[in-house]
Motif scaffolding. Structure first.
Motif, PDB file in Angstrom:
ATOM      1  N   ALA A 137      -2.854   4.803   8.356  1.00  0.00           N
ATOM      2  CA  ALA A 137      -3.754   3.798   7.800  1.00  0.00           C
ATOM      3  C   ALA A 137      -3.125   2.425   7.962  1.00  0.00           C
ATOM      4  O   ALA A 137      -1.912   2.304   8.072  1.00  0.00           O
ATOM      5  CB  ALA A 137      -4.028   4.087   6.326  1.00  0.00           C
ATOM      6  N   ASP A 138      -3.965   1.410   7.972  1.00  0.00           N
ATOM      7  CA  ASP A 138      -3.467   0.041   8.085  1.00  0.00           C
ATOM      8  C   ASP A 138      -2.551  -0.289   6.923  1.00  0.00           C
ATOM      9  O   ASP A 138      -2.829   0.064   5.778  1.00  0.00           O
ATOM     10  CB  ASP A 138      -4.633  -0.956   8.079  1.00  0.00           C
ATOM     11  CG  ASP A 138      -5.425  -0.906   9.382  1.00  0.00           C
ATOM     12  OD1 ASP A 138      -4.820  -0.574  10.418  1.00  0.00           O
ATOM     13  OD2 ASP A 138      -6.637  -1.195   9.344  1.00  0.00           O
ATOM     14  N   GLU A 139      -1.447  -0.950   7.227  1.00  0.00           N
ATOM     15  CA  GLU A 139      -0.479  -1.468   6.264  1.00  0.00           C
ATOM     16  C   GLU A 139       0.261  -0.400   5.469  1.00  0.00           C
ATOM     17  O   GLU A 139       0.858  -0.704   4.445  1.00  0.00           O
ATOM     18  CB  GLU A 139      -1.147  -2.440   5.290  1.00  0.00           C
ATOM     19  CG  GLU A 139      -1.752  -3.658   5.975  1.00  0.00           C
ATOM     20  CD  GLU A 139      -2.435  -4.575   4.981  1.00  0.00           C
ATOM     21  OE1 GLU A 139      -2.009  -4.632   3.812  1.00  0.00           O
ATOM     22  OE2 GLU A 139      -3.401  -5.217   5.385  1.00  0.00           O
ATOM     23  N   PRO A 151      -9.013   5.264   6.424  1.00  0.00           N
ATOM     24  CA  PRO A 151      -7.790   5.536   7.191  1.00  0.00           C
ATOM     25  C   PRO A 151      -8.094   5.788   8.676  1.00  0.00           C
ATOM     26  O   PRO A 151      -9.160   6.296   9.015  1.00  0.00           O
ATOM     27  CB  PRO A 151      -7.214   6.800   6.545  1.00  0.00           C
ATOM     28  CG  PRO A 151      -8.131   7.181   5.453  1.00  0.00           C
ATOM     29  CD  PRO A 151      -9.262   6.241   5.394  1.00  0.00           C
ATOM     30  N   ILE A 152      -7.156   5.436   9.516  1.00  0.00           N
ATOM     31  CA  ILE A 152      -7.297   5.647  10.959  1.00  0.00           C
ATOM     32  C   ILE A 152      -7.302   7.145  11.257  1.00  0.00           C
ATOM     33  O   ILE A 152      -8.114   7.631  12.036  1.00  0.00           O
ATOM     34  CB  ILE A 152      -6.168   4.921  11.719  1.00  0.00           C
ATOM     35  CG1 ILE A 152      -6.279   3.414  11.472  1.00  0.00           C
ATOM     36  CG2 ILE A 152      -6.207   5.236  13.202  1.00  0.00           C
ATOM     37  CD1 ILE A 152      -5.060   2.619  11.874  1.00  0.00           C
ATOM     38  N   LYS A 207       0.874  -1.172   0.000  1.00  0.00           N
ATOM     39  CA  LYS A 207       0.000   0.000   0.000  1.00  0.00           C
ATOM     40  C   LYS A 207       0.910   1.219   0.000  1.00  0.00           C
ATOM     41  O   LYS A 207       1.880   1.273   0.758  1.00  0.00           O
ATOM     42  CB  LYS A 207      -0.886   0.017   1.241  1.00  0.00           C
ATOM     43  CG  LYS A 207      -2.012  -0.962   1.187  1.00  0.00           C
ATOM     44  CD  LYS A 207      -2.949  -0.752   2.359  1.00  0.00           C
ATOM     45  CE  LYS A 207      -4.123  -1.679   2.274  1.00  0.00           C
ATOM     46  NZ  LYS A 207      -5.053  -1.467   3.377  1.00  0.00           N
TER      47      LYS A 207
END
Length: 182
Positions: free
Chosen positions: A178-180, A103-104, A49
């Motif tokens: 965001a994750d990853e 996204p976080i 990503k």
């Protein structure tokens, strides 16, 4: 038919086979971890990503202008004089191999204290139905949040910023959680 047989003094057939086995085992012990590491590196880099902002355009139209012309010009924004007009355009693209979803923390553009952002907006997007929202903070915040729910691979948008002040192209800072993402 003559066959030459070379016998090494004191070497037996069993000694030669055990040396070969040791060499094979040594090759496996050395080569196996190395090939696992190489395979893992290429596998991980193939499916990543990545969200990248690129500065497309950074203009300061009043720089280099004759002082006499500049004194006769009057540019105002919300009843405040604009001294050093700046226009910057950034393209933000998902150039990874996976979609970015929820996204976080939102994508955030920050700028230096020496800059007063007059306006910032998303001016283009691909695909056209891509949902991107902007939130310009208070002047003291020096940041803008850009929100999206889903950004597929090769989706992009262009952010245009109009500001007053002095800055260089490397003083704009981007962040996202965001994750990853690295």
């Amino acid at each position: 038919l003559d066959v030459a047989v070379n016998h090494t003094k004191g070497a037996s057939l069993m000694d030669i086979q055990s040396k070969d086995i040791v060499l094979v085992l040594l090759g496996v012990v050395v080569a196996l971890p190395f090939s696992i590491l190489i395979s893992r590196y290429y596998y991980k880099s193939a499916f990543s990503k990545r969200l990248t902002p690129y500065l497309m355009f950074h203009a300061t139209p009043m720089t280099g202008m004759s002082p006499t012309v500049r004194d006769r010009m009057n540019i105002e924004f919300k009843n405040r004089r604009v001294e050093n007009l700046i226009e910057a355009q950034f393209v933000v693209i998902n150039d990874g191999d996976k979609a970015l979803r929820d996204p976080i923390e939102s994508l955030t553009l920050k700028w230096p204290d020496s800059l007063r952002v007059l306006d910032a907006e998303v001016v283009r997007r691909y695909p056209p139905e891509l949902q991107v929202r902007t939130e310009l903070g208070e002047l003291a915040d020096n940041k803008m949040k850009i929100q999206f729910d889903l950004l597929n691979t090769r989706d992009w948008f262009i952010v245009k910023v109009i500001a007053d002040g002095r800055t260089t192209s490397d003083q704009w800072q981007w962040s996202i959680v965001a994750d990853e993402l690295p």
